[in-house]
Design a protein around this motif. Structure first.
Motif, mmCIF file in Angstrom:
data_model
loop_
_atom_site.group_PDB
_atom_site.id
_atom_site.type_symbol
_atom_site.label_atom_id
_atom_site.label_comp_id
_atom_site.label_asym_id
_atom_site.label_seq_id
_atom_site.Cartn_x
_atom_site.Cartn_y
_atom_site.Cartn_z
ATOM 1 N N LYS A 137 0.838 -1.200 0.000
ATOM 2 C CA LYS A 137 0.000 0.000 0.000
ATOM 3 C C LYS A 137 0.876 1.255 0.000
ATOM 4 O O LYS A 137 0.582 2.224 -0.711
ATOM 5 C CB LYS A 137 -0.915 -0.028 1.229
ATOM 6 C CG LYS A 137 -1.984 1.008 1.226
ATOM 7 C CD LYS A 137 -2.914 0.799 2.423
ATOM 8 C CE LYS A 137 -4.020 1.815 2.447
ATOM 9 N NZ LYS A 137 -4.913 1.632 3.588
ATOM 10 N N ASP A 138 1.954 1.241 0.780
ATOM 11 C CA ASP A 138 2.875 2.388 0.798
ATOM 12 C C ASP A 138 3.510 2.617 -0.579
ATOM 13 O O ASP A 138 3.640 3.763 -1.027
ATOM 14 C CB ASP A 138 3.972 2.197 1.845
ATOM 15 C CG ASP A 138 3.469 2.369 3.272
ATOM 16 O OD1 ASP A 138 2.407 3.001 3.462
ATOM 17 O OD2 ASP A 138 4.142 1.877 4.191
ATOM 18 N N GLN A 139 3.917 1.541 -1.234
ATOM 19 C CA GLN A 139 4.488 1.676 -2.573
ATOM 20 C C GLN A 139 3.452 2.245 -3.537
ATOM 21 O O GLN A 139 3.766 3.103 -4.364
ATOM 22 C CB GLN A 139 4.981 0.323 -3.095
ATOM 23 C CG GLN A 139 6.258 -0.160 -2.461
ATOM 24 C CD GLN A 139 6.619 -1.560 -2.909
ATOM 25 O OE1 GLN A 139 5.773 -2.452 -2.967
ATOM 26 N NE2 GLN A 139 7.896 -1.753 -3.230
ATOM 27 N N TYR A 140 2.230 1.778 -3.414
ATOM 28 C CA TYR A 140 1.134 2.262 -4.259
ATOM 29 C C TYR A 140 0.964 3.771 -4.094
ATOM 30 O O TYR A 140 0.877 4.513 -5.087
ATOM 31 C CB TYR A 140 -0.148 1.509 -3.888
ATOM 32 C CG TYR A 140 -1.402 1.973 -4.585
ATOM 33 C CD1 TYR A 140 -1.572 1.796 -5.961
ATOM 34 C CD2 TYR A 140 -2.439 2.561 -3.867
ATOM 35 C CE1 TYR A 140 -2.737 2.197 -6.597
ATOM 36 C CE2 TYR A 140 -3.615 2.958 -4.493
ATOM 37 C CZ TYR A 140 -3.757 2.775 -5.863
ATOM 38 O OH TYR A 140 -4.909 3.174 -6.485
ATOM 39 N N HIS A 141 0.974 4.243 -2.868
ATOM 40 C CA HIS A 141 0.839 5.680 -2.611
ATOM 41 C C HIS A 141 2.016 6.450 -3.223
ATOM 42 O O HIS A 141 1.820 7.503 -3.845
ATOM 43 C CB HIS A 141 0.749 5.956 -1.108
ATOM 44 C CG HIS A 141 -0.512 5.450 -0.494
ATOM 45 N ND1 HIS A 141 -0.703 5.393 0.870
ATOM 46 C CD2 HIS A 141 -1.656 4.973 -1.034
ATOM 47 C CE1 HIS A 141 -1.895 4.897 1.133
ATOM 48 N NE2 HIS A 141 -2.491 4.634 -0.015
ATOM 49 N N GLU A 142 3.231 5.941 -3.045
ATOM 50 C CA GLU A 142 4.418 6.588 -3.611
ATOM 51 C C GLU A 142 4.349 6.620 -5.137
ATOM 52 O O GLU A 142 4.723 7.621 -5.769
ATOM 53 C CB GLU A 142 5.700 5.870 -3.168
ATOM 54 C CG GLU A 142 6.124 6.173 -1.758
ATOM 55 C CD GLU A 142 6.527 7.630 -1.553
ATOM 56 O OE1 GLU A 142 7.214 8.214 -2.409
ATOM 57 O OE2 GLU A 142 6.142 8.186 -0.508
ATOM 58 N N ILE A 143 3.879 5.540 -5.728
ATOM 59 C CA ILE A 143 3.770 5.472 -7.189
ATOM 60 C C ILE A 143 2.765 6.507 -7.690
ATOM 61 O O ILE A 143 3.014 7.189 -8.691
ATOM 62 C CB ILE A 143 3.391 4.043 -7.645
ATOM 63 C CG1 ILE A 143 4.559 3.082 -7.379
ATOM 64 C CG2 ILE A 143 3.000 4.018 -9.116
ATOM 65 C CD1 ILE A 143 4.190 1.606 -7.444
ATOM 66 N N LEU A 144 1.644 6.648 -6.992
ATOM 67 C CA LEU A 144 0.672 7.666 -7.386
ATOM 68 C C LEU A 144 1.275 9.072 -7.319
ATOM 69 O O LEU A 144 1.067 9.892 -8.221
ATOM 70 C CB LEU A 144 -0.583 7.586 -6.504
ATOM 71 C CG LEU A 144 -1.538 6.431 -6.791
ATOM 72 C CD1 LEU A 144 -2.575 6.297 -5.682
ATOM 73 C CD2 LEU A 144 -2.215 6.604 -8.148
ATOM 74 N N LEU A 145 2.014 9.358 -6.259
ATOM 75 C CA LEU A 145 2.655 10.666 -6.130
ATOM 76 C C LEU A 145 3.616 10.899 -7.296
ATOM 77 O O LEU A 145 3.579 11.944 -7.958
ATOM 78 C CB LEU A 145 3.404 10.774 -4.800
ATOM 79 C CG LEU A 145 4.153 12.082 -4.572
ATOM 80 C CD1 LEU A 145 3.188 13.259 -4.442
ATOM 81 C CD2 LEU A 145 5.039 11.984 -3.336
ATOM 82 N N LYS A 146 4.474 9.918 -7.559
ATOM 83 C CA LYS A 146 5.462 10.057 -8.634
ATOM 84 C C LYS A 146 4.788 10.130 -10.006
ATOM 85 O O LYS A 146 5.236 10.881 -10.879
ATOM 86 C CB LYS A 146 6.446 8.887 -8.600
ATOM 87 C CG LYS A 146 7.386 8.926 -7.413
ATOM 88 C CD LYS A 146 8.251 7.676 -7.389
ATOM 89 C CE LYS A 146 9.132 7.636 -6.165
ATOM 90 N NZ LYS A 146 9.901 6.373 -6.100
ATOM 91 N N LEU A 147 3.712 9.371 -10.193
ATOM 92 C CA LEU A 147 3.008 9.404 -11.477
ATOM 93 C C LEU A 147 2.452 10.807 -11.728
ATOM 94 O O LEU A 147 2.569 11.325 -12.840
ATOM 95 C CB LEU A 147 1.890 8.366 -11.516
ATOM 96 C CG LEU A 147 1.049 8.349 -12.796
ATOM 97 C CD1 LEU A 147 1.907 8.048 -14.017
ATOM 98 C CD2 LEU A 147 -0.087 7.330 -12.665
ATOM 99 N N GLY A 148 1.880 11.417 -10.712
ATOM 100 C CA GLY A 148 1.394 12.786 -10.871
ATOM 101 C C GLY A 148 2.519 13.731 -11.254
ATOM 102 O O GLY A 148 2.372 14.571 -12.147
#
Length: 188
Positions: A137-148
């Motif tokens: 879940k933490d990686q998912y959140h980080e990926i969303l931030l970086k994708l933005g």
């Protein structure tokens, strides 16, 4: 360095540990990881994870190198190995994480790899949302931030905003300030 035929796997595990230290700023560990992975590549031909970690370690060497030409050479070598790894095993989450993060961190002005980061991050988001347990879940959140941020880098403000809103809807207070900062800094 181990010398037995199958001992490369032990060396590979050690190289991954060194690689992680290199990511965290240990330049000597990054160099040792690179040298070890370079030797392992000679033992095993076209192994997807070996290619991916070699590519990522090459990017770490590029990050730390003082000479601009060497930075470029190591960066290009890393990209080539990471692309080869995805070609060999494009459904491997670990490989996509490595390539996505390297592509994300490379200066867009020189390497033009932000679209690759976007591709990999979208792949990883779909995998998580389809219950892939290899992504936390933490990686998912980080990926969303970086994708933005990656969308912002390529000038797609609409998708950046959509991605960040999705992240903010997850109610993780850690990301409110990070998203606000990213918006203020144009994705940086």
């Amino acid at each position: 360095m181990a010398t037995g035929k199958n001992d490369w796997e032990k060396d590979f595990a050690k190289a991954i540990t060194l690689h992680k230290k290199g990511i965290n700023g240990d330049k000597q560990a990054a160099q040792k990881a690179y040298e070890s992975l370079k030797n392992i590549k000679l033992q095993v031909n076209n192994h997807p994870l070996v290619e991916a970690y070699f590519g990522s370690s090459s990017a770490l060497i590029a990050r730390d190198h003082a000479d601009i030409n060497e930075k470029s050479n190591y960066g290009k070598r890393g990209i080539k190995a990471l692309d080869q790894a995805v070609k060999l095993d494009g459904d491997n989450v670990e490989i996509r994480l490595l390539r996505g993060n390297v592509a994300y961190r490379l200066p867009e002005i020189y390497f033009k790899r932000t679209k690759t980061a976007i591709e990999d991050f979208n792949y990883l988001i779909r995998a998580f949302e389809n219950n892939n347990r290899d992504i936390t879940k933490d990686q998912y959140h980080e990926i969303l931030l970086k994708l933005g941020k990656a969308y912002q880098t390529v000038g797609d403000s609409k998708r950046a905003e959509e991605t960040w809103n999705k992240l903010l809807s997850l109610n993780n207070s850690k990301y409110k300030k990070l998203v606000a900062d990213a918006k203020k800094n144009g994705g940086e």
